[in-house]
Enzyme design. Structure first.
Site, PDB file in Angstrom:
ATOM      1  N   LYS A 228     -20.831  -6.482   5.966  1.00 46.94           N
ATOM      2  CA  LYS A 228     -20.016  -5.950   4.984  1.00 46.94           C
ATOM      3  C   LYS A 228     -20.020  -6.828   3.848  1.00 46.94           C
ATOM      4  O   LYS A 228     -20.006  -6.693   2.622  1.00 46.94           O
ATOM      5  CB  LYS A 228     -18.884  -5.393   5.398  1.00 46.94           C
ATOM      6  CG  LYS A 228     -19.002  -4.241   6.165  1.00 46.94           C
ATOM      7  CD  LYS A 228     -17.558  -3.490   6.276  1.00 46.94           C
ATOM      8  CE  LYS A 228     -16.546  -3.752   7.555  1.00 46.94           C
ATOM      9  NZ  LYS A 228     -15.194  -2.960   7.573  1.00 46.94           N
TER      10      LYS A 228
ATOM     11  N   GLU B 296       0.814  -1.081  -0.008  1.00 48.87           N
ATOM     12  CA  GLU B 296       0.093   0.107   0.012  1.00 48.87           C
ATOM     13  C   GLU B 296       0.898   1.307   0.025  1.00 48.87           C
ATOM     14  O   GLU B 296       1.918   1.191   0.547  1.00 48.87           O
ATOM     15  CB  GLU B 296      -0.770   0.133   1.383  1.00 48.87           C
ATOM     16  CG  GLU B 296      -1.498   1.243   1.563  1.00 48.87           C
ATOM     17  CD  GLU B 296      -2.176   1.277   2.977  1.00 48.87           C
ATOM     18  OE1 GLU B 296      -2.877   0.598   3.162  1.00 48.87           O
ATOM     19  OE2 GLU B 296      -1.733   2.084   3.824  1.00 48.87           O
TER      20      GLU B 296
ATOM     21  N   HIS C 215      -8.243   3.393  -2.262  1.00 48.28           N
ATOM     22  CA  HIS C 215      -9.254   3.477  -1.198  1.00 48.28           C
ATOM     23  C   HIS C 215     -10.139   4.177  -1.174  1.00 48.28           C
ATOM     24  O   HIS C 215     -10.070   5.601  -1.524  1.00 48.28           O
ATOM     25  CB  HIS C 215      -8.259   3.674   0.245  1.00 48.28           C
ATOM     26  CG  HIS C 215      -7.444   2.480   0.170  1.00 48.28           C
ATOM     27  ND1 HIS C 215      -6.662   2.478   1.606  1.00 48.28           N
ATOM     28  CD2 HIS C 215      -7.205   1.486  -0.425  1.00 48.28           C
ATOM     29  CE1 HIS C 215      -6.082   1.344   1.316  1.00 48.28           C
ATOM     30  NE2 HIS C 215      -6.110   0.701   0.380  1.00 48.28           N
TER      31      HIS C 215
HETATM   32  C1  LIG Z   1      -6.489  -2.107   5.474  1.00 50.00           C
HETATM   33  C2  LIG Z   1      -7.123  -0.664   5.880  1.00 50.00           C
HETATM   34  C3  LIG Z   1      -6.725   0.346   5.086  1.00 50.00           C
HETATM   35  C4  LIG Z   1      -7.297   1.652   5.265  1.00 50.00           C
HETATM   36  N1  LIG Z   1      -7.135   2.566   4.594  1.00 50.00           N
HETATM   37  C5  LIG Z   1      -7.661   3.871   5.008  1.00 50.00           C
HETATM   38  C6  LIG Z   1      -7.524   5.127   3.765  1.00 50.00           C
HETATM   39  O1  LIG Z   1      -7.126   4.846   2.730  1.00 50.00           O
HETATM   40  N2  LIG Z   1      -8.033   6.441   4.264  1.00 50.00           N
HETATM   41  C7  LIG Z   1      -8.448   6.484   5.667  1.00 50.00           C
HETATM   42  O2  LIG Z   1      -8.914   7.469   6.108  1.00 50.00           O
HETATM   43  N3  LIG Z   1      -8.600   5.351   6.435  1.00 50.00           N
HETATM   44  C8  LIG Z   1      -7.927   4.230   6.232  1.00 50.00           C
HETATM   45  N4  LIG Z   1      -8.240   3.275   7.113  1.00 50.00           N
HETATM   46  C9  LIG Z   1      -8.694   3.451   8.357  1.00 50.00           C
HETATM   47  C10 LIG Z   1     -10.273   3.387   8.583  1.00 50.00           C
HETATM   48  O3  LIG Z   1     -10.906   4.350   7.698  1.00 50.00           O
HETATM   49  C11 LIG Z   1     -10.602   3.317  10.043  1.00 50.00           C
HETATM   50  O4  LIG Z   1     -10.092   2.226  10.726  1.00 50.00           O
HETATM   51  C12 LIG Z   1     -12.080   3.702  10.263  1.00 50.00           C
HETATM   52  O5  LIG Z   1     -12.200   4.022  11.619  1.00 50.00           O
HETATM   53  C13 LIG Z   1     -13.019   2.582  10.234  1.00 50.00           C
HETATM   54  O6  LIG Z   1     -13.161   2.402   8.823  1.00 50.00           O
HETATM   55  P1  LIG Z   1     -13.967   0.935   8.302  1.00 50.00           P
HETATM   56  O7  LIG Z   1     -14.259   0.935   6.967  1.00 50.00           O
HETATM   57  O8  LIG Z   1     -13.413  -0.262   9.256  1.00 50.00           O
HETATM   58  O9  LIG Z   1     -15.379   1.213   9.037  1.00 50.00           O
HETATM   59  P2  LIG Z   1     -16.793   0.596   9.376  1.00 50.00           P
HETATM   60  O10 LIG Z   1     -16.630  -0.742   8.821  1.00 50.00           O
HETATM   61  O11 LIG Z   1     -17.968   1.344   9.101  1.00 50.00           O
HETATM   62  O12 LIG Z   1     -16.689   0.161  10.984  1.00 50.00           O
HETATM   63  C14 LIG Z   1     -16.553   1.282  11.850  1.00 50.00           C
HETATM   64  C15 LIG Z   1     -17.071   0.923  13.115  1.00 50.00           C
HETATM   65  O13 LIG Z   1     -18.545   0.850  13.061  1.00 50.00           O
HETATM   66  C16 LIG Z   1     -18.938  -0.278  13.404  1.00 50.00           C
HETATM   67  N5  LIG Z   1     -20.039  -0.596  12.293  1.00 50.00           N
HETATM   68  C17 LIG Z   1     -19.453  -0.926  11.187  1.00 50.00           C
HETATM   69  N6  LIG Z   1     -20.886  -0.915  10.334  1.00 50.00           N
HETATM   70  C18 LIG Z   1     -21.725  -0.407  11.139  1.00 50.00           C
HETATM   71  C19 LIG Z   1     -23.228  -0.181  11.034  1.00 50.00           C
HETATM   72  N7  LIG Z   1     -23.793  -0.558   9.747  1.00 50.00           N
HETATM   73  N8  LIG Z   1     -23.913   0.251  11.972  1.00 50.00           N
HETATM   74  C20 LIG Z   1     -23.469   0.448  13.084  1.00 50.00           C
HETATM   75  N9  LIG Z   1     -21.866   0.242  13.673  1.00 50.00           N
HETATM   76  C21 LIG Z   1     -21.359  -0.271  12.530  1.00 50.00           C
HETATM   77  C22 LIG Z   1     -18.018  -1.407  13.323  1.00 50.00           C
HETATM   78  O14 LIG Z   1     -17.811  -2.485  14.390  1.00 50.00           O
HETATM   79  C23 LIG Z   1     -16.498  -0.374  13.876  1.00 50.00           C
HETATM   80  O15 LIG Z   1     -16.492  -0.281  15.279  1.00 50.00           O
HETATM   81  C24 LIG Z   1      -7.811   1.683   6.740  1.00 50.00           C
HETATM   82  C25 LIG Z   1      -7.915   0.656   7.542  1.00 50.00           C
HETATM   83  C26 LIG Z   1      -7.478  -0.657   7.148  1.00 50.00           C
HETATM   84  C27 LIG Z   1      -7.520  -1.893   8.008  1.00 50.00           C
END
Ligand SMILES: Cc1cc2nc3c(=O)[nH]c(=O)nc-3n(C[C@H](O)[C@H](O)[C@H](O)COP(=O)(O)OP(=O)(O)OC[C@H]3O[C@@H](n4cnc5c(N)ncnc54)[C@H](O)[C@@H]3O)c2cc1C
Length: 318
Positions: free
Chosen positions: A200, A19, A95
């Protein structure tokens, strides 16, 4: 080509991917190519490009009042993906985050990616803006990655925002999502986090990439729990070779992860960052070897803007 097709074509061989971050505003593609070039001999089938949302900065006006301004330090994810695909002929995974986007802007970004021949997206919620305590969605935007995945899946079925009817042509994105072997920091417990992770996948995600971890047992336990919950998609381990002594405290605070005692003590005992980077590389090599034996489809390295250590790890393995 889709990430999942790369896995199928590999016939059980573990692939090397990494990445990158878009360079800081004012830099050019040469900066980025200089960073990517040393890693290309290990034949990554795809490269991920992160997305960075805006930050708020405060400037003092002549009258002494503070003016709030918005700035984006690392723009260009979409253009960078297209440039990498053209230059190296490898696939890219941009992303895409919920933060800072309303649904129309998301749709437009996805249409641009589709026209540029980009077949994959990593669908994420994104973190909150640095100066804020919790994630606030854009008006008319998505609250969670689940909603973003639904939008991408709809577009894959030819359903765009302005029409209930299916358009003749949909997109065909392979969708990746984030997973957290040590739990997402906002989730009340692992079970809840896994419930949303499963959601998801049910909504259309094709594979999972994990947050970085330094103890393989955390990954093995996570995979087991995912499988028990009925999550069957590939789970790609994300690895980061530690490169400086400061990362010992920085990485846990930024990414909500634990550093195993043996690694922490070895880094603490290093006289300087050069020695720390050697320890970090050796640790990552050992982690990678064990994960390869476990049969992971791909090892995904977080380069965080520096290729030296990732290259040393790749040299030992690929
Ligand atoms: C491989 C990887 C790449 C990343 N790349 C980036 C990047 O390029 N840019 C950036 O800004 N960040 C990036 N991140 C960080 C990421 O955006 C953060 O960790 C963010 O806080 C959560 O993103 P997520 O997509 O996991 O969120 P979600 O899947 O939406 O989850 C967020 C929280 O809400 C909960 N949740 C999920 N869906 C729901 C729902 N429908 N209702 C209620 N609760 C829910 C989950 O349990 C979790 O605690 C990356 C993380 C990883 C692991």
């Amino acid at each position: 080509m889709k990430v999942t097709d790369h896995f199928k074509n590999a016939n059980g061989k573990t692939l090397f991917t990494f990445e990158i971050l878009p360079p800081l505003k004012g830099e050019n593609m040469k900066t980025l190519f200089n960073h990517i070039d040393p890693l290309m001999e290990f034949k990554p089938p795809f490269i991920d490009v992160t997305y960075h949302r805006e930050e708020y900065v405060y400037k003092q006006r002549e009258n002494g009042l503070l003016e709030k301004r918005t700035t984006r330090k690392r723009p260009g994810t979409v253009g960078i993906c297209a440039a990498i695909q053209n230059h190296y002929r490898v696939d890219t995974v941009p992303h895409l985050i919920c933060g800072g986007f309303n649904k129309e802007e998301t749709e437009n970004a996805l249409i641009d990616l589709h026209f540029l021949g980009i077949d994959n997206v990593l669908a994420l919620r994104g973190d909150c803006v640095k100066s804020e305590q919790r994630f606030v969605p854009e008006p008319g935007g998505h609250n969670y990655a689940t909603e973003l995945i639904e939008q991408v899946a709809n577009m894959n079925n030819g359903v765009y925002l302005d029409d209930e009817q299916a358009y003749h042509n949909g997109t065909d994105f392979c969708i990746g999502v984030a997973g957290y072997p040590e739990k997402h920091f906002e989730a009340p417990n692992m079970k809840s986090d896994l419930r949303w992770l499963k959601k998801k996948i049910e909504l259309g995600a094709d594979y999972i990439v994990t947050q970085m971890f330094f103890d393989n047992q955390k990954y093995f336990d996570f995979v087991n729990r995912c499988r028990e919950e009925g999550i069957t998609v590939p789970i790609i381990p994300g690895l980061k070779p530690m490169t400086t002594k400061t990362q010992l405290t920085l990485l846990p605070s930024l990414f909500h992860i634990e550093i195993p005692c043996a690694l922490a003590e070895a880094i603490e005992d290093c006289p300087d960052n050069k020695a720390a980077a050697q320890v970090g590389v050796e640790w990552a090599i050992q982690q990678s070897k064990e994960l390869m034996e476990f049969g992971v489809p791909c090892l995904h390295y977080y380069s965080m803007g520096k290729s030296d250590s990732v290259r040393k790890v790749a040299e030992a393995l690929f």
